[in-house]
Scaffold this motif. Structure first.
Motif, mmCIF file in Angstrom:
data_model
loop_
_atom_site.group_PDB
_atom_site.id
_atom_site.type_symbol
_atom_site.label_atom_id
_atom_site.label_comp_id
_atom_site.label_asym_id
_atom_site.label_seq_id
_atom_site.Cartn_x
_atom_site.Cartn_y
_atom_site.Cartn_z
ATOM 1 N N ASP A 74 0.839 -1.215 0.000
ATOM 2 C CA ASP A 74 0.000 0.000 0.000
ATOM 3 C C ASP A 74 0.868 1.257 0.000
ATOM 4 N N LYS A 79 -7.739 7.310 -1.707
ATOM 5 C CA LYS A 79 -8.957 7.106 -0.912
ATOM 6 C C LYS A 79 -9.691 8.429 -0.839
ATOM 7 N N GLU A 84 -15.255 4.271 -0.428
ATOM 8 C CA GLU A 84 -15.359 3.831 0.981
ATOM 9 C C GLU A 84 -14.089 3.116 1.418
ATOM 10 N N ASP A 85 -13.354 2.601 0.439
ATOM 11 C CA ASP A 85 -12.169 1.799 0.766
ATOM 12 C C ASP A 85 -10.911 2.477 0.251
ATOM 13 N N GLN A 86 -9.756 1.841 0.563
ATOM 14 C CA GLN A 86 -8.472 2.326 0.055
ATOM 15 C C GLN A 86 -8.137 1.558 -1.216
ATOM 16 N N ASN A 123 -9.214 -1.962 -5.368
ATOM 17 C CA ASN A 123 -9.638 -1.943 -3.968
ATOM 18 C C ASN A 123 -8.846 -2.958 -3.137
ATOM 19 N N ASP A 125 -8.552 -2.962 0.101
ATOM 20 C CA ASP A 125 -9.174 -3.301 1.396
ATOM 21 C C ASP A 125 -9.969 -4.598 1.254
ATOM 22 N N LYS A 126 -10.567 -4.784 0.053
ATOM 23 C CA LYS A 126 -11.487 -5.918 -0.126
ATOM 24 C C LYS A 126 -10.872 -7.068 -0.922
ATOM 25 N N ASN A 138 -17.241 -2.919 -6.952
ATOM 26 C CA ASN A 138 -16.524 -1.860 -6.195
ATOM 27 C C ASN A 138 -15.023 -2.115 -6.254
#
Ligand SMILES: COc1cccc(CN2CCc3cc(OS(N)(=O)=O)c(OC)cc3C2)c1
Ligand SMILES: [Zn+2]
Length: 262
Positions: A74, A79, A84-86, A123, A125-126, A138
């Motif tokens: 990262d 963001k 909603e996420d990074q 994304n 984060d997910k 997303n």
């Protein structure tokens, strides 16, 4: 302007569009009709943190040239805004025309620019890989910046000087320590955002688009070097100039375009 539209219809689309995209109700690019966009006061400023040390190479993939970043950590992230996420930066590339009349994928009230920059993020984060994120609604976030012909862009020149090394499709050249933030306009707080898709295969409906209101300027000569690239590989008989590598605009299909500014 209508004459350029007429000419535009004669421009050969870059590839044969697949007949139907699965779902196909959030395809990109689109024309952004300013008076129909809806101001959303809950949209936050974008938070961009790019580390030039993650820059790795330039690749001519036969559609455009991609400046690719190491996205295994990262270090270069996006963001905020509608997100909603990074998201992690994986590459940036451009789309441009054969002349300065057209070339961008998006348009503002039908106004086309000579070129358009896309910074592609996924994304993190997910999902754990771009390949996973590319099929999720997303999964991706792309910042689009319009290019206008004017004064020379000093930051872009390092990239322009490297392009002759990737003239042919499938060529790659090492390219390091490039800070893509230098390609962003001063103001990244004013943008339009909508739910869309990739504009090149796999055309998946995974992209949250953020189209910057403020353009950047590049010189005519810098854009001419983009046009010196080729769609074709060194082995192919017929060399074809890499120009008009934009997708035809797609139906809005009831989508709302939101603006971060009034
Ligand atoms: C790294 O994993 C991948 C999986 C599928 C496809 C790819 C390559 N692909 C990613 C998405 C994309 C998206 C591109 O354009 S765009 N306008 O952002 O849709 C693009 O323009 C030249 C190139 C690519 C390259 C990489
Ligand atoms: Zn693109």
């Amino acid at each position: 302007a209508c004459s350029s539209k007429l000419l535009l219809s004669q421009v050969h689309p870059m590839w044969q569009e697949p007949l139907a995209i699965p779902g196909g109700d959030r395809q990109s690019p689109i024309d952004i009709v300013v008076r129909k966009s809806v101001f959303d006061p809950q949209l936050k400023p974008l938070k961009v943190q790019y580390d030039p040390r993650t820059c790795q190479q330039i690749w001519n993939n036969g559609y455009s040239f991609l400046v690719e970043y190491n996205d295994t950590t990262d270090k270069s992230t996006l963001k905020g805004g509608p997100l909603e996420d990074q998201f992690r930066l994986c590459q940036f590339h451009f789309h441009w025309g054969e002349n300065n009349t057209w070339g961008s994928e998006h348009s503002i009230d039908r106004h086309l620019y000579p070129a358009e920059l896309h910074l592609v993020h996924w994304n993190s984060d997910k999902y754990s890989l771009f390949e996973e994120a590319v099929i999720e609604d997303n999964g991706l976030a792309v910042i689009a910046v319009f290019l206008k012909v004017g004064k020379r862009h000093e930051g872009l020149q390092k990239l322009v000087d490297a392009l002759p090394a990737v003239r042919h499709k499938d060529s790659v050249v090492e390219f390091t320590k490039f800070d893509p933030a230098c390609l962003l306009p001063e103001n990244i707080d004013d943008y339009w955002t909508y739910a869309g898709s990739l504009t090149t295969p796999p055309l998946t409906e995974a992209v949250t688009w953020m189209v910057m209101k403020q353009h950047i300027e590049v010189s005519h000569d810098q854009l001419a070097v983009f046009r010196s690239l080729l769609f074709t590989s060194a082995e192919e008989q017929q060399q074809r100039s890499m120009v008009n590598n934009f997708r035809v605009q797609q139906a809005l299909k009831g989508r709302t375009v939101r603006s971060s500014f009034t």
